[in-house]
Design a protein around this motif. Structure first.
Motif, PDB file in Angstrom:
ATOM      1  N   VAL B  10      -3.180   5.042  -4.666  1.00 22.29           N
ATOM      2  CA  VAL B  10      -3.158   3.810  -5.466  1.00 22.29           C
ATOM      3  C   VAL B  10      -3.978   3.965  -6.746  1.00 22.29           C
ATOM      4  CG1 VAL B  10      -2.961   2.446  -3.341  1.00 22.29           C
ATOM      5  CG2 VAL B  10      -5.215   2.816  -4.349  1.00 22.29           C
ATOM      6  N   PRO B  11      -3.731   3.115  -7.757  1.00 19.97           N
ATOM      7  CA  PRO B  11      -4.545   3.183  -8.971  1.00 19.97           C
ATOM      8  C   PRO B  11      -6.014   2.884  -8.650  1.00 19.97           C
ATOM      9  CG  PRO B  11      -2.583   1.866  -9.354  1.00 19.97           C
ATOM     10  CD  PRO B  11      -2.651   2.137  -7.879  1.00 19.97           C
ATOM     11  N   ASP B  12      -6.894   3.611  -9.266  1.00 14.70           N
ATOM     12  CA  ASP B  12      -8.336   3.429  -9.178  1.00 14.70           C
ATOM     13  C   ASP B  12      -8.682   1.941  -9.313  1.00 14.70           C
ATOM     14  OD1 ASP B  12     -11.023   3.672  -9.454  1.00 14.70           O
ATOM     15  OD2 ASP B  12     -10.976   4.554 -11.457  1.00 14.70           O
ATOM     16  N   GLY B  21       8.199  -2.831 -17.586  1.00 11.06           N
ATOM     17  CA  GLY B  21       9.374  -3.352 -16.879  1.00 11.06           C
ATOM     18  C   GLY B  21       8.931  -4.191 -15.699  1.00 11.06           C
ATOM     19  N   LYS B  22       9.426  -3.838 -14.494  1.00  9.49           N
ATOM     20  CA  LYS B  22       9.052  -4.603 -13.300  1.00  9.49           C
ATOM     21  C   LYS B  22       7.949  -3.908 -12.518  1.00  9.49           C
ATOM     22  CE  LYS B  22      13.670  -6.518 -12.649  1.00  9.49           C
ATOM     23  NZ  LYS B  22      14.809  -6.589 -11.718  1.00  9.49           N
ATOM     24  N   GLY B  23       7.381  -2.874 -13.094  1.00  9.67           N
ATOM     25  CA  GLY B  23       6.369  -2.132 -12.354  1.00  9.67           C
ATOM     26  C   GLY B  23       5.118  -1.904 -13.190  1.00  9.67           C
ATOM     27  N   VAL B  24       4.246  -1.056 -12.642  1.00  8.65           N
ATOM     28  CA  VAL B  24       2.994  -0.749 -13.318  1.00  8.65           C
ATOM     29  C   VAL B  24       3.194   0.489 -14.184  1.00  8.65           C
ATOM     30  CG1 VAL B  24       0.665   0.101 -12.903  1.00  8.65           C
ATOM     31  CG2 VAL B  24       1.556  -1.818 -11.577  1.00  8.65           C
ATOM     32  N   ASP B  25       2.664   0.432 -15.394  1.00  9.78           N
ATOM     33  CA  ASP B  25       2.708   1.586 -16.280  1.00  9.78           C
ATOM     34  C   ASP B  25       1.678   2.603 -15.785  1.00  9.78           C
ATOM     35  OD1 ASP B  25       2.613   3.379 -18.296  1.00  9.78           O
ATOM     36  OD2 ASP B  25       2.105   1.941 -19.890  1.00  9.78           O
ATOM     37  N   GLU B  26       2.174   3.750 -15.309  1.00 12.99           N
ATOM     38  CA  GLU B  26       1.263   4.722 -14.675  1.00 12.99           C
ATOM     39  C   GLU B  26       0.603   5.671 -15.682  1.00 12.99           C
ATOM     40  OE1 GLU B  26       2.726   6.819 -11.278  1.00 12.99           O
ATOM     41  OE2 GLU B  26       3.134   4.985 -10.162  1.00 12.99           O
ATOM     42  N   THR B  27       1.010   5.608 -16.951  1.00 16.59           N
ATOM     43  CA  THR B  27       0.443   6.575 -17.882  1.00 16.59           C
ATOM     44  C   THR B  27      -1.060   6.355 -18.035  1.00 16.59           C
ATOM     45  OG1 THR B  27       1.294   5.151 -19.622  1.00 16.59           O
ATOM     46  CG2 THR B  27       2.418   7.251 -19.339  1.00 16.59           C
ATOM     47  N   GLY B  28      -1.792   7.430 -17.894  1.00 22.65           N
ATOM     48  CA  GLY B  28      -3.243   7.376 -18.067  1.00 22.65           C
ATOM     49  C   GLY B  28      -3.983   6.804 -16.871  1.00 22.65           C
ATOM     50  N   LEU B  29      -3.264   6.358 -15.841  1.00 15.19           N
ATOM     51  CA  LEU B  29      -3.961   5.799 -14.681  1.00 15.19           C
ATOM     52  C   LEU B  29      -4.455   6.913 -13.777  1.00 15.19           C
ATOM     53  CD1 LEU B  29      -2.026   2.749 -13.168  1.00 15.19           C
ATOM     54  CD2 LEU B  29      -4.105   2.786 -14.532  1.00 15.19           C
ATOM     55  N   LYS B  30      -5.656   6.685 -13.221  1.00 16.59           N
ATOM     56  CA  LYS B  30      -6.188   7.631 -12.246  1.00 16.59           C
ATOM     57  C   LYS B  30      -5.814   7.087 -10.866  1.00 16.59           C
ATOM     58  CE  LYS B  30     -10.620   9.094 -10.586  1.00 16.59           C
ATOM     59  NZ  LYS B  30     -11.851   8.345 -10.399  1.00 16.59           N
ATOM     60  N   PHE B  31      -5.305   7.940  -9.998  1.00 12.97           N
ATOM     61  CA  PHE B  31      -4.927   7.496  -8.655  1.00 12.97           C
ATOM     62  C   PHE B  31      -5.925   7.996  -7.619  1.00 12.97           C
ATOM     63  CE2 PHE B  31      -0.821   5.352  -8.724  1.00 12.97           C
ATOM     64  CZ  PHE B  31      -0.478   5.511 -10.063  1.00 12.97           C
ATOM     65  N   ILE B  32      -6.159   7.178  -6.619  1.00 11.47           N
ATOM     66  CA  ILE B  32      -7.124   7.533  -5.562  1.00 11.47           C
ATOM     67  C   ILE B  32      -6.520   7.242  -4.187  1.00 11.47           C
ATOM     68  CG2 ILE B  32      -9.157   7.047  -6.994  1.00 11.47           C
ATOM     69  CD1 ILE B  32      -9.361   4.300  -5.537  1.00 11.47           C
TER      70      ILE B  32
END
Ligand SMILES: Cc1cc2nc3c(=O)[nH]c(=O)nc-3n(C[C@H](O)[C@H](O)[C@H](O)COP(=O)(O)OP(=O)(O)OC[C@H]3O[C@@H](n4cnc5c(N)ncnc54)[C@H](O)[C@@H]3O)c2cc1C
Ligand SMILES: Nc1ncnc2c1ncn2[C@@H]1O[C@H](COP(=O)(O)O)[C@@H](O)[C@H]1O
Lengths: 298, 257
Positions: B10-12, B21-32
């Motif tokens: 999941v995102p930090d 759009g209908k989702g989360v923009d994952e660019t640049g997100l750190k996932f944990i």
């Protein structure tokens, strides 16, 4: 005629507030969904397996278009279980519901309220668990007759052997209408008495930031935030809490927010409706006194 | 004693969410590893250390989710299964079907989940898997003791606690307080690199994409809440005056007293 089935919870024979909230939104939806609102409860010690069997039988009999649960510990334990049994979806912890084009639409906070998802629940029944405090109780509307479901005599794999009840007078932050929360600004565990005294005077629950939970000053049941409880009381009072994003995620949807912090730049002030820049050790006792006086005058 | 631990990536928690759009923009997100899943994993590792057996970590997610499995292996999990797919477009029951099918392929006595995924905030997948497998479930667990053929579990409910006895196999969803999760050791990180990740597709499990994706609970829109601008600020240097003003606000605006 198929309508809305509401799974209710009773305490001392009376409907709990969270159940009355679910019933209130059910009544509002009933006009467009069509059919009746049927309130059911299992008046016995909670068991996932028994309650699921009892509710499954009722759903098959009534064939409701919508099945609602209060978003309590047991409501959220049972809803996914029954949904998987029926092969349908659940929108959990919803704070808005509407019946649009023959389908249930729900809004639910995600990322602890950093965003809101609107979802459509296809399949019948459409199931949702209702976030506590999100749907106002319709005052004046008579409580419906609650149908007590027979408890099936099945052998269960899990059994509750003991329930430790809370200390008298202690209110859970999950359902509280008013929460008074303390943070690291309290300096030490003993100073939670400043928070407790105000909570007690005002009739609210005690909340906490993670910093104080991790320090062992208070039990994690009290933690508000992204990895604690997400709460939306009518009134949230934060004292000595800086307002880290994980804390804000858990409380920024509260209807009214008061923050007390000695640092005028604290992030908590960005979400506060009333920000008080000052020393909590002076302001909290003065406020507790004022609240006591105001209550006494009634 | 064998355990399976279901891990979501999941995102930090510090991340600011952006919508695409209908989702989360994952660019640049750190996932944990989702924070509650860490308590689940830790408990399974402790049981393995005390009683032997395997800890299999299982995730359903895109390529990046393999990082979460590596992290768990480094902490002490012994096996890993990665079901590849865009879990963000599956509803909870779709995810539960995938996980249940994968769980059936490995020996297990306990199946662990987080009490909820941080982000989806659903708290649905664990109990749904329990139902699909016909297992008992104990949700929001703060203490677990493994006895002879049974477990004794403490479950948190509104400001109270329930103690439940259950047979195995059983589903447990972990709450903060269950334990103190460990960090990965350097030795663990090195050893984890050698463990193969068993990678499969939804079809490999005998499931149809059409039963998993874009079903039952369908996203209509994702929005950010309106930015709060901050309200009135008052000076608290005179505590009694400040207290009176707060009380006025509580009574007249919040109408809470
Ligand atoms: C994965 C993860 C999950 C997390 N989840 C959560 C969560 O669920 N909930 C949560 O709360 N945090 C969470 N956190 C922690 C969060 O990032 C912060 O560290 C935490 O919220 C800080 O707590 P605090 O505000 O009490 O302490 P601090 O940030 O130390 O703030 C103390 C405040 O008290 C004020 N103060 C000091 N003395 C006084 C005084 N005498 N009078 C008035 N004010 C005073 C100071 O000005 C300061 O603003 C999480 C962090 C991570 C990494
Ligand atoms: N895609 C996934 N892969 C593996 N486990 C998952 C996945 N999604 C959810 N889970 C597990 O189910 C728990 C509850 O998730 P949720 O129902 O989304 O709140 C998580 O804490 C994980 O343990």
């Amino acid at each position: 005629m198929p309508g809305i089935l509401v799974y209710c919870e009773l305490k001392d024979g009376k409907l709990k507030k969270t159940s009355r909230e679910a019933l209130s939104i059910a009544r509002k939806l009933a006009g467009s969904v069509g059919g009746d609102v049927v309130a059911v409860a299992v008046d016995a010690a909670y068991s996932t397996e028994k309650n699921a069997a009892a509710l499954e039988a009722k759903v098959k009999e009534v064939q409701p278009a919508v099945l609602l649960f209060p978003g309590t510990s047991n409501g959220r334990d049972l809803a996914p279980r029954i949904a998987a049994r029926l092969g349908v979806g659940v929108a959990s912890d919803v704070d808005r519901l509407a019946w649009t084009d023959g389908k249930l639409r729900a809004r639910r906070p995600v990322y602890s309220g950093k965003a809101f998802a609107t979802v459509e629940i296809t399949g019948t029944p459409a199931i949702a668990t209702c976030r506590p405090n999100a749907f106002p109780v319709e005052e004046g509307a008579a409580d419906p007759r609650v149908v007590n479901l027979p408890v099936p005599a099945i052998e269960t794999k899990a059994k509750t052997i003991e329930t430790k009840t809370p200390e008298a007078g202690e209110i859970s932050i999950a359902e509280a209408d008013i929460i008074v929360s303390g943070g690291r600004g309290l300096k030490e565990a003993a100073n939670y008495s400043y928070i407790r005294d105000l909570a007690h005077a005002i009739g609210g629950a005690v909340g906490a930031s993670r910093a104080t939970v991790d320090a062992g000053w208070i039990d994690h049941q009290h933690q508000v935030g992204q990895t604690g409880r997400v709460v939306s009381p009518s009134l949230y009072i934060a004292a000595g809490i800086s307002g880290a994003i994980q804390h804000l995620a858990g409380m920024s949807s509260s209807k009214h927010i008061i923050a007390i912090n000695k640092d005028p730049e604290a992030a908590i002030f960005r979400v506060a409706d009333l920000g008080v820049v000052g020393d909590l050790f002076q302001i909290l006792p003065a406020l507790t006194e004022e609240v006591k006086k105001a209550k006494g005058a009634h | 004693m064998n355990s399976v631990v279901c891990i979501s990536h999941v995102p930090d928690t510090e991340a600011r969410i952006k919508v695409a759009g209908k989702g989360v923009d994952e660019t640049g997100l750190k996932f944990i590893v989702s924070p509650y899943d860490e308590y689940a994993l830790e408990e399974a590792i402790r049981i393995k250390d005390a009683k032997g057996g395997d800890v299999t970590v299982l995730t359903f997610g895109p390529d990046r989710a393999a990082q979460a499995l590596r992290e768990c292996l480094a902490r002490g999990a012994t096996k890993a299964i990665h079901i590849k797919g865009d879990a963000s477009t599956a509803d909870a029951l779709g995810i539960a079907k995938v996980l249940a099918a994968a769980i059936k392929t490995v020996p297990h006595d306990l199946v662990f989940f987080g009490k909820q995924g941080v982000g989806t905030d659903n708290g649905l997948v664990g109990p749904m898997v329990a139902e699909l497998l016909g297992y008992p479930q104990v949700n929001v667990v703060t203490k677990l003791e493994v006895g002879e053929g049974k477990i004794t579990v403490h479950r948190e409910i509104e400001a109270a606690e329930e103690i439940i006895e259950s047979s195995m196999p059983a589903v447990i969803t972990a709450q903060k307080g269950l334990n103190e999760p460990r960090y990965a050791s350097l030795k663990g990180i090195m050893a984890a690199k050698k463990v193969p990740i068993d990678t499969k597709s939804v079809a490999d499990l005998g499931l149809q994409d059409a039963d998993i994706f874009h079903q039952r609970v369908v996203m209509v829109s994702l929005e950010l809440p309106p930015e709060k601008s901050g309200g009135r600020k008052i000076d608290g240097s005179d505590p009694v005056a400040a207290a009176k003003e707060i009380l006025k606000y509580i009574r007249e605006e919040a109408k809470a007293l």
